[in-house]
Design a protein around this motif. Structure first.
Motif, PDB file in Angstrom:
ATOM      1  N   ALA A 253       0.876  -1.277  -0.010  1.00  0.00           N
ATOM      2  CA  ALA A 253       0.255   0.000  -0.052  1.00  0.00           C
ATOM      3  C   ALA A 253       1.005   1.175  -0.093  1.00  0.00           C
ATOM      4  N   GLU A 254       0.328   2.366  -0.458  1.00  0.00           N
ATOM      5  CA  GLU A 254       0.953   3.546  -0.384  1.00  0.00           C
ATOM      6  C   GLU A 254       0.268   4.631   0.048  1.00  0.00           C
ATOM      7  N   TYR A 255       0.929   5.730   0.526  1.00  0.00           N
ATOM      8  CA  TYR A 255       0.210   6.793   1.363  1.00  0.00           C
ATOM      9  C   TYR A 255      -1.007   7.297   0.818  1.00  0.00           C
ATOM     10  N   GLY A 256      -2.068   7.134   1.210  1.00  0.00           N
ATOM     11  CA  GLY A 256      -3.274   7.754   0.667  1.00  0.00           C
ATOM     12  C   GLY A 256      -4.193   6.572   0.447  1.00  0.00           C
ATOM     13  N   ASP A 257      -3.736   5.281   0.254  1.00  0.00           N
ATOM     14  CA  ASP A 257      -4.717   4.198   0.155  1.00  0.00           C
ATOM     15  C   ASP A 257      -5.492   4.054   1.729  1.00  0.00           C
ATOM     16  N   LYS A 258      -6.592   3.463   1.758  1.00  0.00           N
ATOM     17  CA  LYS A 258      -7.349   3.224   2.959  1.00  0.00           C
ATOM     18  C   LYS A 258      -6.896   1.700   3.424  1.00  0.00           C
ATOM     19  N   LEU A 259      -7.028   1.517   4.559  1.00  0.00           N
ATOM     20  CA  LEU A 259      -6.665   0.087   4.868  1.00  0.00           C
ATOM     21  C   LEU A 259      -7.708  -0.421   5.931  1.00  0.00           C
ATOM     22  N   ILE A 260      -7.738  -1.597   6.246  1.00  0.00           N
ATOM     23  CA  ILE A 260      -8.465  -2.336   7.239  1.00  0.00           C
ATOM     24  C   ILE A 260      -7.814  -3.307   7.891  1.00  0.00           C
ATOM     25  N   THR A 261      -7.824  -3.535   9.253  1.00  0.00           N
ATOM     26  CA  THR A 261      -6.974  -4.317  10.176  1.00  0.00           C
ATOM     27  C   THR A 261      -8.015  -4.998  10.998  1.00  0.00           C
ATOM     28  N   LEU A 262      -8.059  -6.422  10.919  1.00  0.00           N
ATOM     29  CA  LEU A 262      -8.923  -7.292  11.351  1.00  0.00           C
ATOM     30  C   LEU A 262      -8.244  -8.121  12.653  1.00  0.00           C
ATOM     31  N   SER A 263      -8.784  -8.076  13.964  1.00  0.00           N
ATOM     32  CA  SER A 263      -7.812  -8.832  14.770  1.00  0.00           C
ATOM     33  C   SER A 263      -8.679  -9.593  15.857  1.00  0.00           C
ATOM     34  N   THR A 264      -8.321 -10.862  16.118  1.00  0.00           N
ATOM     35  CA  THR A 264      -9.041 -11.581  16.874  1.00  0.00           C
ATOM     36  C   THR A 264      -7.826 -12.423  17.971  1.00  0.00           C
ATOM     37  N   CYS A 265      -8.240 -13.015  18.906  1.00  0.00           N
ATOM     38  CA  CYS A 265      -7.353 -13.934  19.755  1.00  0.00           C
ATOM     39  C   CYS A 265      -6.617 -14.952  18.993  1.00  0.00           C
ATOM     40  N   GLU A 266      -5.534 -15.136  19.524  1.00  0.00           N
ATOM     41  CA  GLU A 266      -4.455 -16.126  18.931  1.00  0.00           C
ATOM     42  C   GLU A 266      -4.182 -17.242  20.140  1.00  0.00           C
ATOM     43  N   TYR A 267      -4.403 -18.370  20.232  1.00  0.00           N
ATOM     44  CA  TYR A 267      -4.092 -18.910  21.696  1.00  0.00           C
ATOM     45  C   TYR A 267      -2.917 -19.588  21.782  1.00  0.00           C
ATOM     46  N   SER A 268      -1.932 -19.290  21.156  1.00  0.00           N
ATOM     47  CA  SER A 268      -0.811 -20.060  21.321  1.00  0.00           C
ATOM     48  C   SER A 268       0.234 -19.219  22.162  1.00  0.00           C
ATOM     49  N   ASP A 269      -0.392 -18.161  22.559  1.00  0.00           N
ATOM     50  CA  ASP A 269       0.268 -17.059  23.310  1.00  0.00           C
ATOM     51  C   ASP A 269      -0.853 -16.654  24.489  1.00  0.00           C
ATOM     52  N   GLU A 270      -0.590 -16.438  25.711  1.00  0.00           N
ATOM     53  CA  GLU A 270      -1.375 -15.566  26.440  1.00  0.00           C
ATOM     54  C   GLU A 270      -1.938 -14.361  26.059  1.00  0.00           C
ATOM     55  N   ASN A 271      -1.393 -13.589  25.407  1.00  0.00           N
ATOM     56  CA  ASN A 271      -1.905 -12.538  24.854  1.00  0.00           C
ATOM     57  C   ASN A 271      -1.832 -12.324  23.310  1.00  0.00           C
ATOM     58  N   GLY A 272      -2.018 -13.614  22.947  1.00  0.00           N
ATOM     59  CA  GLY A 272      -1.848 -13.465  21.341  1.00  0.00           C
ATOM     60  C   GLY A 272      -2.889 -12.948  20.576  1.00  0.00           C
ATOM     61  N   ARG A 273      -2.483 -12.573  19.402  1.00  0.00           N
ATOM     62  CA  ARG A 273      -3.568 -11.768  18.537  1.00  0.00           C
ATOM     63  C   ARG A 273      -2.945 -12.502  17.206  1.00  0.00           C
ATOM     64  N   LEU A 274      -4.193 -12.746  16.165  1.00  0.00           N
ATOM     65  CA  LEU A 274      -3.978 -12.787  14.812  1.00  0.00           C
ATOM     66  C   LEU A 274      -4.543 -11.706  14.243  1.00  0.00           C
ATOM     67  N   VAL A 275      -3.515 -11.046  13.262  1.00  0.00           N
ATOM     68  CA  VAL A 275      -3.939  -9.782  12.692  1.00  0.00           C
ATOM     69  C   VAL A 275      -3.957  -9.859  11.010  1.00  0.00           C
ATOM     70  N   VAL A 276      -4.934  -9.476  10.314  1.00  0.00           N
ATOM     71  CA  VAL A 276      -5.075  -9.540   8.993  1.00  0.00           C
ATOM     72  C   VAL A 276      -5.178  -8.098   8.593  1.00  0.00           C
ATOM     73  N   VAL A 277      -4.286  -7.895   7.492  1.00  0.00           N
ATOM     74  CA  VAL A 277      -4.553  -6.117   7.285  1.00  0.00           C
ATOM     75  C   VAL A 277      -4.692  -6.241   5.728  1.00  0.00           C
ATOM     76  N   GLY A 278      -5.610  -5.254   5.285  1.00  0.00           N
ATOM     77  CA  GLY A 278      -6.031  -5.062   3.801  1.00  0.00           C
ATOM     78  C   GLY A 278      -6.005  -3.599   3.357  1.00  0.00           C
ATOM     79  N   LYS A 279      -5.725  -3.681   1.977  1.00  0.00           N
ATOM     80  CA  LYS A 279      -5.855  -2.394   1.122  1.00  0.00           C
ATOM     81  C   LYS A 279      -7.150  -2.218   0.229  1.00  0.00           C
ATOM     82  N   LYS A 280      -7.651  -1.119   0.607  1.00  0.00           N
ATOM     83  CA  LYS A 280      -8.826  -1.019  -0.108  1.00  0.00           C
ATOM     84  C   LYS A 280      -8.693  -1.007  -1.767  1.00  0.00           C
TER      85      LYS A 280
END
Length: 265
Positions: free
Chosen positions: A236-263
């Motif tokens: 992505a380049e400056y000016g693009d719009k993004l979306i970041t999806l976040s949910t728990c991931e249980y391999s770590d006590e405070n773990g998160r799986l994150v998926v980032v997308g560009k519009k």
């Protein structure tokens, strides 16, 4: 004496069994009810989309109107989502990903940031919650990056489907995230998938909403790409719009799986 101890032990075991059985039944009933409620909402959306596809009345090429309709609902809202918006004004969009169970409304309550972590679409307490936008983002502006949270449920609902992106083969068949705001349809190409933690050792992806300048934007993208599980071929380049999806991931006590997308433009 031994008989009394034996009978007491049996009674305690029976109580524990009954309590466990009750909790198990409650869990599955809750899961079934949550699925049913979301299926009903998804059916309303599908019916509204079908109506538009069949030539239902619209006022402009975007599928949105320009004034208030007869029910007083802002006709700038895509007709697909007018009924749901009328039911709950906290709704700001709809998210779906093919190949997963992700097909849900998205909520926004900046004054009560985590309200929909534990409440359903009817605003009743429910541990499944509803996907919701982080309070420091603005879905109407919109922010440079919209961060959306949802639970990782054992029954595969909510954002559990994001776990599929840990397999690079999945993205080949499902490279797009669909996220419609109430006024605009949108598709986002997945540009990074990563694991992190929400502690001092992790990458604070949850902070970035608006870039103060190109350097800030490029830094966020660079860090996402650096820890991505694999190269997606999208950036992505400056000016693009993004979306970041976040949910728990249980391999770590405070773990998160994150998926980032560009519009997609």
């Amino acid at each position: 004496m031994k008989k009394k101890i034996y009978m007491a032990g049996m009674a305690i075991s029976l109580v524990i069994f009954c309590v466990s059985a009750f909790q198990l039944v409650k869990y599955y009933l809750g899961a079934r009810n949550a699925d049913r409620d979301f299926e009903q909402l998804a059916d309303l959306v599908a019916q509204a989309e079908q109506s538009e596809d069949d030539g239902g009345p619209i006022d402009d090429a975007s599928g949105a109107g320009t004034s208030e309709d007869k029910d007083g609902i802002d006709a700038a809202i895509l007709r697909t989502y007018q009924e749901l918006k009328a039911q709950n004004s906290d709704m700001v969009g709809w998210i779906s990903i093919e190949g997963t169970k992700i097909n849900y409304p998205v909520m926004y309550t900046p004054d009560q940031p985590d309200f929909y972590l534990t409440h359903n679409f009817e605003k009743e307490y429910n541990r499944y919650g509803v996907p919701y936008v982080a309070e420091h983002c603005d879905p109407e502006k919109p922010s440079d990056n919209l961060i959306i949270y949802a639970h990782h449920m054992k029954d595969g609902s909510m954002f559990t489907g994001l776990m599929n992106y840990m397999d690079q083969e999945f993205i080949k068949e499902h490279p797009l995230i669909r996220f419609d705001t109430l006024t605009e349809r949108g598709e986002y190409e997945v540009l990074a998938v990563f694991l992190t933690t929400v502690d001092e050792q992790g990458f604070p992806y949850y902070v970035f909403a608006d870039a103060g300048n190109q350097e800030d934007f490029d830094d966020y993208i660079s860090q996402c790409k650096a820890i991505s599980l694999y190269e997606t071929g999208v950036t992505a380049e400056y000016g693009d719009k993004l979306i970041t999806l976040s949910t728990c991931e249980y391999s770590d006590e405070n773990g998160r799986l994150v998926v980032v997308g560009k519009k997609k433009l």
